[in-house]
Design a protein around this motif. Sequence first.
Motif, PDB file in Angstrom:
ATOM      1  N   ASP A  76      -7.292   0.636  -0.140  1.00 17.12           N
ATOM      2  CA  ASP A  76      -8.075  -0.400   1.238  1.00 17.12           C
ATOM      3  C   ASP A  76      -9.404  -1.260   0.775  1.00 17.12           C
ATOM      4  O   ASP A  76      -9.908  -1.555   1.039  1.00 17.12           O
ATOM      5  CB  ASP A  76      -8.173   0.561   3.014  1.00 17.12           C
ATOM      6  CG  ASP A  76      -6.553   0.341   3.157  1.00 17.12           C
ATOM      7  OD1 ASP A  76      -5.907  -0.468   3.043  1.00 17.12           O
ATOM      8  OD2 ASP A  76      -6.444   1.182   3.958  1.00 17.12           O
ATOM      9  N   SER A 122     -15.675   2.176   5.793  1.00 19.33           N
ATOM     10  CA  SER A 122     -14.768   2.025   4.526  1.00 19.33           C
ATOM     11  C   SER A 122     -14.345   2.861   5.087  1.00 19.33           C
ATOM     12  O   SER A 122     -13.058   4.035   4.540  1.00 19.33           O
ATOM     13  CB  SER A 122     -14.634   1.676   3.130  1.00 19.33           C
ATOM     14  OG  SER A 122     -15.683   2.068   2.970  1.00 19.33           O
ATOM     15  N   LYS A 137      -3.568   6.104  10.329  1.00 21.81           N
ATOM     16  CA  LYS A 137      -4.304   6.568   9.492  1.00 21.81           C
ATOM     17  C   LYS A 137      -5.655   7.523  11.005  1.00 21.81           C
ATOM     18  O   LYS A 137      -6.294   8.065  10.316  1.00 21.81           O
ATOM     19  CB  LYS A 137      -5.088   5.364   9.337  1.00 21.81           C
ATOM     20  CG  LYS A 137      -5.662   4.843   8.031  1.00 21.81           C
ATOM     21  CD  LYS A 137      -6.329   3.452   7.935  1.00 21.81           C
ATOM     22  CE  LYS A 137      -5.217   2.286   8.100  1.00 21.81           C
ATOM     23  NZ  LYS A 137      -5.542   0.804   7.814  1.00 21.81           N
ATOM     24  N   ARG A 191       0.680  -1.031  -0.121  1.00 19.68           N
ATOM     25  CA  ARG A 191       0.013  -0.234  -0.208  1.00 19.68           C
ATOM     26  C   ARG A 191       0.637   0.810   0.114  1.00 19.68           C
ATOM     27  O   ARG A 191       1.988   1.415   0.445  1.00 19.68           O
ATOM     28  CB  ARG A 191      -0.927  -0.046   1.054  1.00 19.68           C
ATOM     29  CG  ARG A 191      -2.459   1.019   0.825  1.00 19.68           C
ATOM     30  CD  ARG A 191      -3.069   0.284   2.457  1.00 19.68           C
ATOM     31  NE  ARG A 191      -2.309   0.467   3.588  1.00 19.68           N
ATOM     32  CZ  ARG A 191      -2.666  -0.048   4.451  1.00 19.68           C
ATOM     33  NH1 ARG A 191      -3.825  -0.937   4.128  1.00 19.68           N
ATOM     34  NH2 ARG A 191      -2.117   0.570   5.673  1.00 19.68           N
ATOM     35  N   HIS A 226     -10.140   5.098   5.351  1.00 22.42           N
ATOM     36  CA  HIS A 226      -9.026   4.457   4.758  1.00 22.42           C
ATOM     37  C   HIS A 226      -8.427   4.671   3.644  1.00 22.42           C
ATOM     38  O   HIS A 226      -8.939   5.411   2.664  1.00 22.42           O
ATOM     39  CB  HIS A 226      -9.611   3.036   4.113  1.00 22.42           C
ATOM     40  CG  HIS A 226     -10.169   1.860   5.846  1.00 22.42           C
ATOM     41  ND1 HIS A 226      -8.792   1.476   6.632  1.00 22.42           N
ATOM     42  CD2 HIS A 226     -10.962   1.204   6.481  1.00 22.42           C
ATOM     43  CE1 HIS A 226      -9.621   0.939   7.451  1.00 22.42           C
ATOM     44  NE2 HIS A 226     -10.330   0.322   7.822  1.00 22.42           N
ATOM     45  N   ASP A 282     -11.648  -8.184  10.582  1.00 22.08           N
ATOM     46  CA  ASP A 282     -10.965  -7.337   9.085  1.00 22.08           C
ATOM     47  C   ASP A 282     -10.955  -8.208   8.509  1.00 22.08           C
ATOM     48  O   ASP A 282     -11.812  -9.135   8.691  1.00 22.08           O
ATOM     49  CB  ASP A 282      -9.304  -7.021   9.694  1.00 22.08           C
ATOM     50  CG  ASP A 282      -8.653  -8.230  10.015  1.00 22.08           C
ATOM     51  OD1 ASP A 282      -9.175  -9.155   9.980  1.00 22.08           O
ATOM     52  OD2 ASP A 282      -7.428  -7.970  11.176  1.00 22.08           O
ATOM     53  N   ALA A 309      -2.028   1.611  12.219  1.00 17.38           N
ATOM     54  CA  ALA A 309      -3.069   2.303  12.053  1.00 17.38           C
ATOM     55  C   ALA A 309      -3.052   3.350  12.703  1.00 17.38           C
ATOM     56  O   ALA A 309      -3.737   4.566  12.593  1.00 17.38           O
ATOM     57  CB  ALA A 309      -3.233   0.836  13.397  1.00 17.38           C
ATOM     58  N   ASN A 348      -6.019  -5.066   9.749  1.00 16.72           N
ATOM     59  CA  ASN A 348      -6.838  -4.235  10.465  1.00 16.72           C
ATOM     60  C   ASN A 348      -7.379  -3.489   9.329  1.00 16.72           C
ATOM     61  O   ASN A 348      -6.970  -2.089  10.039  1.00 16.72           O
ATOM     62  CB  ASN A 348      -5.504  -3.899  11.342  1.00 16.72           C
ATOM     63  CG  ASN A 348      -5.224  -4.360  11.952  1.00 16.72           C
ATOM     64  OD1 ASN A 348      -5.638  -4.462  12.922  1.00 16.72           O
ATOM     65  ND2 ASN A 348      -3.217  -3.790  12.499  1.00 16.72           N
ATOM     66  N   VAL A 349      -7.613  -3.467   8.563  1.00 20.23           N
ATOM     67  CA  VAL A 349      -8.250  -2.936   7.250  1.00 20.23           C
ATOM     68  C   VAL A 349      -9.667  -3.626   7.370  1.00 20.23           C
ATOM     69  O   VAL A 349     -10.262  -4.580   7.831  1.00 20.23           O
ATOM     70  CB  VAL A 349      -7.734  -2.884   5.773  1.00 20.23           C
ATOM     71  CG1 VAL A 349      -8.914  -2.590   4.859  1.00 20.23           C
ATOM     72  CG2 VAL A 349      -6.371  -2.657   6.219  1.00 20.23           C
ATOM     73  N   GLY A 350     -10.991  -2.374   7.181  1.00 19.47           N
ATOM     74  CA  GLY A 350     -12.667  -2.482   7.540  1.00 19.47           C
ATOM     75  C   GLY A 350     -12.853  -3.405   7.894  1.00 19.47           C
ATOM     76  O   GLY A 350     -13.472  -4.375   7.871  1.00 19.47           O
ATOM     77  N   ILE A 365      -7.463   9.521   0.734  1.00 20.39           N
ATOM     78  CA  ILE A 365      -8.190   8.995   2.185  1.00 20.39           C
ATOM     79  C   ILE A 365      -9.645   8.953   1.522  1.00 20.39           C
ATOM     80  O   ILE A 365     -10.189   9.974   1.060  1.00 20.39           O
ATOM     81  CB  ILE A 365      -7.690   9.704   2.747  1.00 20.39           C
ATOM     82  CG1 ILE A 365      -6.432   9.020   3.717  1.00 20.39           C
ATOM     83  CG2 ILE A 365      -9.241   8.959   4.917  1.00 20.39           C
ATOM     84  CD1 ILE A 365      -6.117  10.554   4.642  1.00 20.39           C
TER      85      ILE A 365
END
Lengths: 369, 386, 158, 169
Positions: free
Chosen positions: B369, B362, B5, A339, B365, B272, B2, B216-218, B47
């Motif tokens: 992501d 979302s 973000k 990413r 993110h 996640d 994390a 750890n996404v979504g 983002i």
Amino acid sequence: MESLLTSILGTNLLTTVIYCALPLVFVLTYALIAVLGEVKISAWMQDRLGPMRTGPWGIIQPLADVLKLLQKEDITPSASDKFLFNLAPFVTFMGSYAAFAAVPFSSQYIGASLDLGIFYVFAVGSIGVVGLMMAGWSSNNKYSMYGAMRSVAQIVSYEVPAAMALMIIVIYTGTLNLQDIIVAQGGGIWNWFVFGGPKADVVLASGRELQASWANLVFLPLFLATFVMYYVSALAETNRTPFDIPEAESELVSGYHTEYSGMKFAMFFMAEYANMFLVSVVASIAFFGGWQSPYGTTIGALVGVPWLSPVEEFLWLAFKGFFFVFVMIWLRWTLPRLRVDQLMYMCWKVLIPFSFGIALVVGFLVMIM
Amino acid sequence: MADLKENIAEHIESGRLKTDELILHMGPQHPSTHGVLRLELVLDGEIVVKVIPHLGYLHRCFEKHAEAMTYPQVIPYTDRLDYLASMNNNHGYVLAVERMLGIELPERVEYIRVIMAELQRIASHLVAVGTYGLDIGAFTPFLYLFRDREYILDIFEKTCGARLLYNYFWVGGLSHDVHTGFEKEVGDFVKYFRPTLTEVNTLLNYNKIFVQRTANVGVLPADVAISYGCSGPMLRGSGVDFDLRRDDPYSIYDRFDWKVIVGDGEVGTLGDCWDRNMVRMKEMAVSCDIIEQALASFPEGDVTTALPKRIRPPKGAEQYARVENPRGELGFYVVSDGTANPFRVKCRAPGFVNLSVIDEISQGHLISDLVAILGSIDIVLGEIDR
Amino acid sequence: MALSTPSIFEHLTAAFPELTLAHDEAAPCIIVPAAGIKDVCLQLRDHPDTAFDFLMSLSGIDFADGTLGVVYHLASMTHKHKLTLKVVVPKDAPHVVSVEKVWRTADWHEREAFDLYGIVFDGHRDLRRILMPYDWEGHPLLKDYEVPEFYNGMKVPY
Amino acid sequence: MGLLSQQYDDGNIVLTTAEGVLNWARLCSLYQMSFGLACCAIEMMAASASHNDIMRFGVIPRPSPRQSDVMIVAGTVTLKMASRLKRLYEQMAEPRYVVSMGSCSNCGGPYWEHGYHVLKGVDRVVPVDVYIPGCPPRPEALLEGWMRLQEKVRTFTTVRPKATDNAAA
């Protein structure tokens, strides 16, 4: 080489043109082979056959691709900035092609044996980024724009660790001349920088003497790590997986070249492959002895056929270059994609501090040894 | 990452870094929307501030067709809802009609249905995991998984003559019996397939880059998932122990010994993208278990004895039947007016409901992501738009 | 503890006397007036004995007798019981109170019912078409719907 | 046609050979636009997966319409999608081809009668070169359709055919 050409043709414009065009011929041929390699290697990795219908085992597939792309309609979107849109692919290709001028293809053939070789390669190679930015901006397409922004951010960032890695070799050899760096690694595989550099005194092409001994083995882990750092940065600089974020197909359609069709698209493609070869060649020059053979001499020199040696040397360089290109293709079809933030983390928080650390240690060792 | 973000999200909140928002239309033709979904993204740099899904690019009027067809004629249209899991779709519909008619099925039919449904679940999950890899940027696992899927399709093709849309489950039975050697082929496939799962785990699911991209996404908390009506791997990935095959038993799933897979937040937060994907991976192994047990007690018999001559459920009868599709709870609400055509057929598509949560999970993110999140929902536009 | 529809009905009539129980052995359901559906749903969701936290499905339906209906299929994750609610509204003024605030999933289901049947859900945050194009006319799942000849210059019938 | 064809109106050997080579190049590297609509898209994916491997024909899926030659309309085209499809077709660079894959895009397929939102045949919005029947067509059928398309490209000519000369005279 230049003298050979001059003796045949005399000193005139034609000689210069031929002399300049030789790398172009090589780069274009190489790009065709690399494109074929990409499709074929990926096919073998994926239980497929790849192109099979164009010539035996599809080996002239890239030729058909080029011929087709030449025939395609050349679209310039009406909402684009036409001048920049049309200029961009040429700038990009020019950037990667011009860098070949300072690349020593053999002990006899080098476009320009610059004392600032590495510096020149880096500086000119970076012109390509301008082309990418122009392409992304002038397309007037949001996906292109995102692709261009990402790619500029990525290439500019990774230029730092890549340059730093080469700087470590420069600290050791004390020269920016690529030919010098290759000469320093002569005499066998153990003298390559990836294995710690020369183990005995050598006289460089520029006449400078480099003092070395088997104590140089202490450099082996340092240079090995440097090589890995350089190769990772090189992957990022050429937008290859796992760093192919600018053209991430699943996110940005095709990134900065989304709006390009026909031959201009082919130019981007060619520039990408030329770039891949450039960084591979630089990797082999700086760490794997460039055109030096692993056994220290050439068959031509052994049997006393003087014209054979440069050819052999050229083949060795091409072989090493192709090997690193192969590794790039291999990685591309194996790894997922990082990413944007992870990419930047990798560059600024891992590679750059490490490269500075290694540079410090190497500098210190060079000073005391 | 994390906290980076969070930092960014905080900045947006406080308005300190707020710049002009960019609106980006993703789709209907986009490599990672798995079909013809259009997402309108409101972006602040890279983002995602808001996601507005626009559906309906594949609205094929299933419910109108169902009202114009007789009960058996609807079955081919259910095939085309979720075209990756046709068997499961057929199952849901015929279950609703059978319950309205009150038909008892021969033993063998139930066994074949379970085996077919589980094979189809494996096939569907293979595509889901494969295309998920594609979204993350790994192309090769996709082709490996598609190759293994072909073995299942071969079995289906030998049995019902079609590769993708089968029209195999009929009201009161099956269109015809399985072919000779079916048990052996399925058994061989299961034996062949189990090691593949380990291979995929090594190649893709535990790959460091893959984990970094998906853990750890979504994150979808359990209560949000329930409120949004999510089901299937989406719900179980959030740690809710709920599977219709066990909790609202249909067919003969209660005869077998198997366990419901629940996400456990092994590498990141519970719920996640990685968890959702892993639930699918593990469910394939569970499906193998069920198939093996079904094969062990596979009965002989006739598969067409219960086929009714006239399918006309009594006037006013209605039924809501739900089955566990690979994507979640597939419900068919069928109302009869006493004629040969259904009065109303409503399809509750799991993908339709699961997709509605995308805006919620979302926000904040990056675009990359968002692609990962969309892939982990595993949508099939055929059933979302119907 | 799983409850049957009649016992849930008993449970509800204490607070909502206007409900009726449709007596059908195969498919029992509770008929709810259009204005009270949200309160009934809230009660069903929040009371610990019923705890209907999962809206399985929300379907529009055209009864072909001048009325439209909305059918709610509820389930409880904890008690594992199910319930069907029905709302019947006249076709010329199809207004139902939205339950989108009770279960978030009702958002898209209600948009779909609005799109295909023209049932208006009062209190919905964003009631617009979901499946059909935004400039489409008519609600195609109505029994008396007639397919337009052309849409944006494209012929619609075969 | 142009000046050249007037000069060499009977298919001069140089022109036809050159044309043959150019057509060969085109038919050998037909890039496909990776664009799936419905069920047929799965079979299209299966055709490009290892088992059938459409890339043997030199096909490379390109995500951008600008860089692709062939649009495979794989699946049901709805009225909502039709305008997008037309726009995508217009974005493609000439020479471009359209393969209509499956009954839905050929004629509306199973949705021809009651599909109030289904376009009854993609040829109502874009010109189609090859129709592949089936619901969905097998990957082998797609390969066959692909070879038909290649035949069509092979016979493409810029030289005026003799028959039109005779007709004009």
